[in-house]
Every structure is written in C-alpha cells, then in structure tokens.
Design an enzyme around this catalytic site. Structure first.
Site, PDB file in Angstrom:
ATOM      1  N   HIS A 157      -6.336  44.539  -1.542  1.00 37.23           N
ATOM      2  CA  HIS A 157      -5.909  43.543  -0.539  1.00 37.23           C
ATOM      3  C   HIS A 157      -6.928  43.441   0.591  1.00 37.23           C
ATOM      4  O   HIS A 157      -6.575  43.070   1.706  1.00 37.23           O
ATOM      5  CB  HIS A 157      -4.544  43.889   0.070  1.00 37.23           C
ATOM      6  CG  HIS A 157      -3.481  44.199  -0.933  1.00 37.23           C
ATOM      7  ND1 HIS A 157      -2.586  43.269  -1.412  1.00 37.23           N
ATOM      8  CD2 HIS A 157      -3.188  45.355  -1.582  1.00 37.23           C
ATOM      9  CE1 HIS A 157      -1.792  43.839  -2.293  1.00 37.23           C
ATOM     10  NE2 HIS A 157      -2.137  45.108  -2.414  1.00 37.23           N
ATOM     11  N   SER A 278     -31.459  29.529  10.413  1.00 39.25           N
ATOM     12  CA  SER A 278     -30.732  28.366  10.918  1.00 39.25           C
ATOM     13  C   SER A 278     -31.698  27.511  11.710  1.00 39.25           C
ATOM     14  O   SER A 278     -32.622  28.007  12.333  1.00 39.25           O
ATOM     15  CB  SER A 278     -29.589  28.841  11.815  1.00 39.25           C
ATOM     16  OG  SER A 278     -29.303  27.865  12.799  1.00 39.25           O
ATOM     17  N   LYS A 284     -30.251  33.740  13.359  1.00 40.33           N
ATOM     18  CA  LYS A 284     -29.451  33.778  12.138  1.00 40.33           C
ATOM     19  C   LYS A 284     -30.228  34.215  10.902  1.00 40.33           C
ATOM     20  O   LYS A 284     -31.389  33.885  10.718  1.00 40.33           O
ATOM     21  CB  LYS A 284     -28.853  32.392  11.845  1.00 40.33           C
ATOM     22  CG  LYS A 284     -27.738  31.964  12.756  1.00 40.33           C
ATOM     23  CD  LYS A 284     -26.545  32.899  12.768  1.00 40.33           C
ATOM     24  CE  LYS A 284     -25.783  32.943  11.457  1.00 40.33           C
ATOM     25  NZ  LYS A 284     -25.046  31.687  11.225  1.00 40.33           N
ATOM     26  N   GLU A 291     -23.892  32.587  -1.306  1.00 38.17           N
ATOM     27  CA  GLU A 291     -22.917  31.500  -1.106  1.00 38.17           C
ATOM     28  C   GLU A 291     -23.022  30.452  -2.207  1.00 38.17           C
ATOM     29  O   GLU A 291     -22.023  29.904  -2.666  1.00 38.17           O
ATOM     30  CB  GLU A 291     -23.136  30.858   0.266  1.00 38.17           C
ATOM     31  CG  GLU A 291     -22.770  31.793   1.407  1.00 38.17           C
ATOM     32  CD  GLU A 291     -23.267  31.263   2.745  1.00 38.17           C
ATOM     33  OE1 GLU A 291     -22.478  30.632   3.452  1.00 38.17           O
ATOM     34  OE2 GLU A 291     -24.441  31.468   3.077  1.00 38.17           O
TER      35      GLU A 291
END
Ligand code: ARG
Length: 469
Positions: A157, A278, A284, A291
C-alpha cells in the site's frame, strides 16, 4: 491499363479515393523481406512438385532477390495503385520476368500470403523482444549483485511494511520478466504453424507440398484447416497481450523509480545522461525516460484493445478488416522494444543512495512483524501476538519513540512476559532480515541461492560485484 491489374473481371479502374482508403502499402512495406522469403520457399516447392521448371524457379528466385536489394537500397517505387507489399513485389517480378513472373501466385492467395508474412515478421520480433528481456534481466541481476548488502524498506500500500534485501527486490522484477518470456515462448509455439497453401480459404486443387514450405521457413508444422488459418489472427492478439504485460511491468517499475528518485524518498540517484532539465526552473532534474516508459504503456494497451475489437464478430474466413491488424502489432512491438532498451540503460546507470536509505531504515517499525513472529514461535496464538505488538507500536507512537528497540526490557515484558531480553535479537532491521527463513523469502541465504540460480541461468560471470553503489 484498362480495368485493374491482373483482373479480367473489371472494366473500370479503381477510384483514387478508394485506393487511398484501402491501401496498406504505407505500413505493410516493412514486411518485404518476409514476403520475399515466403515467395522463394513457395517457388522452390512449386518447382519440386512440377508446377515450375527449374529455370523458371531460378529466375523467380533471382528476380525476388533483386527486388529485395532494390527495396533495401531505397530504389524501389511504392505506389498507391498497388495496394500492398505483396502486390508490389509480384508486380515488380512480372515487370522483370513477364509470364514466368505471372506463375509465382500459383496455389496461393494474398490471404495466406499476408498471414505467412506477418507470422514470419512477428516471430522475428518476438525473438528480439525475448533478447531484450534477457538483457534487462541481466542488468537487474547485476544490480542485485552490486547491492547485495543493501537493505530497503519493503512497502505494501506504499506504506512501510517489512525490510527486504535490495537483491530480493531486483530479483522480483527478474521473475516478472521471466514469466513474460515464458508467455512469449508459448505464443511463439502456437504461432509457428504455416498458413501458406491455405490459399484464399479452401486450399487448392493443385498438388502442393506444404510440409516442404513449412520446413524451408522454419515452421514447426502446417496448419490443418485452411479456413481457420487464413483468417487466424489469434497470434497477433496473444502476442500483443504479452507485450502489454511487459509494458505494464515496466510501467509499475518506472512509477516506483520516479518516486524513489524524488527528494521525498531520496533512494535513487539517476545519472545526468538519462535526465532532462526544465526550461524555466534551473535546478530541475527530471526523470523523463521513466515517465515515458510509464506513459507509453498506454499505446500498447491501445494496440491490444484495437486488435480485440477488430476481430470481434468477424465471420469466417478472410475479411478486409484484417488488414487493420498490422499497425497495432507493429506499434506494440516498436514501443515495447524501445522501452525495454531504455529500461536497461536506466537500471545500468542508476545507483541507490545507500546512506540516505540506511538513515531512515529505523522508521516505520519494519521489525514489528518479526517481533510478532518471535512471540508466535514461543507458542502465543497469532491473533494475540498481533495485538501485543500492535499495542507496543501504538505506545511508541504516542510517546514519540521511533523504534520498538527504544522500549525498555521492563516495558516489553509488561506487554507480554514472554517478551524477554532475547526478543532484542529480532529487533532492528539487520536482525529482522536475519530472522527470515522461508523459501522464496528475503532471508540472506535464500536470496543468495536465488542470485546464484539467476547468475548461472543467465550465464553471468560468477563472483558478486562489490556492495553499495
Ligand atoms: N492488403 C491486404 C491485407 O493486408 C491483403 C488483402 C488480401 N485479400 C483480399 N482479398 N483483399 O490484409
């Protein structure tokens, strides 16, 4: 030419808009090698049974190989009027050979020809994916060996649950990929049956030898029912299902590593080479590869859905709908091959931030279950032991104690007199790990045995890589 190519039936040529709507050459040209291989095997068989002379067969074979070279060199013109790759190659052969070329299509139809080419293509692609899965497994086993001494918090979980060896974690993915490989092998076995010779749907009255074609093309057998095989696309659906499972496995792993590379987790360091920045936030460092591996699984699920809906309600035998099988099949393979390749790059390049992980291993009461089992081993009923340890955890939380080991001997004994000082032997993550013993568990000896099994199974060099990383 009046009418249509190779047809006496039609007086008028096809409407351009119909041609544009019905062509498949724009995407099935990638089957050209498989089509030519199938045609050569077919021609040789036609010669053996006396439907071509040896000279004709030789000319056809030479012509087909020339066409292959022209396509490979980019010197071949693809046109919309010739619907698909099969018509292109045959038309080019006829241009070269005239009547001899017009004999190649003896005892076959595009219906069995298409599915033969597609099966040959899918078989090769399937073998490539199997190789890519094996490479990823090797990268995972190698990471398991590099991180053999590292302990991770295991989650259920997404909540801290019990400690696990990092090697155990990596091998979990090796097992998932192994099931994918075994599913691929199953698909390959069912796929590997020759369609050619089924002709349009009913077979042929000509004296062909299908077994000879099967042998030449590496098929394990000949399809026993021409109606079935000329319209069979089960292999495409099945294979894309397996590709979907692979994509889902990768997507779950990618999600996990995206989380693990956040400041909040801080478990993973990803190399610069696989991250992006970024345009506005100078600090970043984003895990875009992970992804996109997660995101691209959507395409594969899409391909599977397309194929499932495509075959729904199709009557026997070939229907033109089946032309729609190729794009989703190609797309699923392309996507999964790319994802597998990049997954291996990430696994090889990533390293655990061992100190950051170790710093917080004391949090989350990862040893609570082992302490409960210690009580069970002393004869306490499981439900009772669960309650006792649960109360201790509650007590720790109320008093702001991070670890069960922070409780005194007296406090432990008060919770249950059977919790003597020797209970400390299972407290703390290192002790808890050592306490495991069941087959397949995270027990160091079990994990070592699994590591050894995978090391030899994947033919990796013996001798563990150094710990840490
Ligand atoms: N281009 C078609 C396909 O890929 C082949 C058509 C075969 N047969 C036919 N009768 N139209 O499926």
């Amino acid at each position: 030419m009046a009418g249509k190519p190779w047809s006496g039936r039609f007086a008028d040529r096809t409407d351009r808009r119909v041609e544009a709507f019905t062509e498949s050459i724009s995407f099935d040209r990638r089957l050209f090698q498989q089509d030519i291989r199938g045609s050569i095997a077919h021609a040789r068989m036609l010669q053996t049974v006396g439907l071509l002379t040896p000279e004709e067969c030789q000319q056809i074979e030479r012509g087909l190989l020339e066409i292959q070279a022209e396509i490979e060199a980019g010197h071949f013109a693809f046109v919309q009027e010739r619907e698909d790759v099969h018509m292109h190659i045959e038309a080019a052969l006829i241009e070269k050979l005239g009547d001899t070329g017009r004999k190649l299509h003896t005892a076959r139809s595009r219906n069995d020809q298409v599915v033969t080419g597609l099966k040959l293509w899918a078989r090769e692609a399937l073998d490539r994916v199997d190789g890519a899965l094996e490479r990823l497994q090797r990268a995972l086993v190698d990471s398991a060996r590099r991180h053999r001494e590292v302990v991770l918090p295991g989650y259920t979980h997404l909540q801290r649950a019990q400690p696990v060896l990092a090697a155990h974690y990596f091998l979990a993915y090796v097992e998932k990929l192994e099931r994918d490989r075994s599913r691929l092998a199953d698909c390959r076995r069912r796929l590997n049956v020759l369609p050619l010779g089924a002709a349009a749907l009913a077979g042929t009255s000509l004296p062909i030898d299908r077994q000879a074609v099967a042998d030449a093309l590496g098929f394990d057998g000949v399809a026993a029912n021409s109606l079935d095989v000329s319209s069979d696309r089960d292999f495409a659906v099945e294979t894309v299902f397996v590709l979907t499972m692979i994509a889902e496995h990768l997507a779950g792993w990618a999600e996990e590593w995206i989380l693990w590379s956040t400041q909040e987790f801080g478990f993973l360091a990803l190399p610069d080479a696989i991250c992006t920045g970024s345009s506005i936030m100078p600090q970043k460092k984003n895990p875009d590869v992970l992804e996109l591996i997660r995101g691209r699984s959507a395409r594969v699920v899409g391909s599977l859905t397309t194929l499932l809906v495509l075959i729904k309600g199709l009557p026997m035998a070939y229907n033109r709908d089946l032309q729609e099988d190729k794009e989703p099949l190609f797309a699923a393979f392309d996507t999964v091959e790319a994802c597998l390749e990049l997954a291996a790059v990430v696994v090889e390049g990533a390293s655990f931030r061992v100190d950051r992980i170790a710093e917080r291993l004391d949090e989350g009461f990862l040893d609570a279950t082992t302490l409960m089992e210690h009580l069970i081993a002393l004869g306490v009923p499981q439900r009772t032991a669960h309650e006792v340890i649960g109360k201790l955890v509650g007590q720790c939380e109320r008093r702001g104690l991070k670890r069960l080991a922070d409780l005194t001997d007296a406090e432990l004994a008060e919770a249950d007199p059977r919790l003597g000082p020797e209970a400390r032997g299972v407290l703390g993550v290192a002790n808890a790990i050592r306490a495991f013993r069941s087959y397949g568990s995270t027990a160091p000896a079990e994990v070592d045995a699994q590591l050894a099994r995978w090391t030899s199974r994947l033919h990796l060099a013996e001798g563990a890589s150094p710990a840490g990383g």
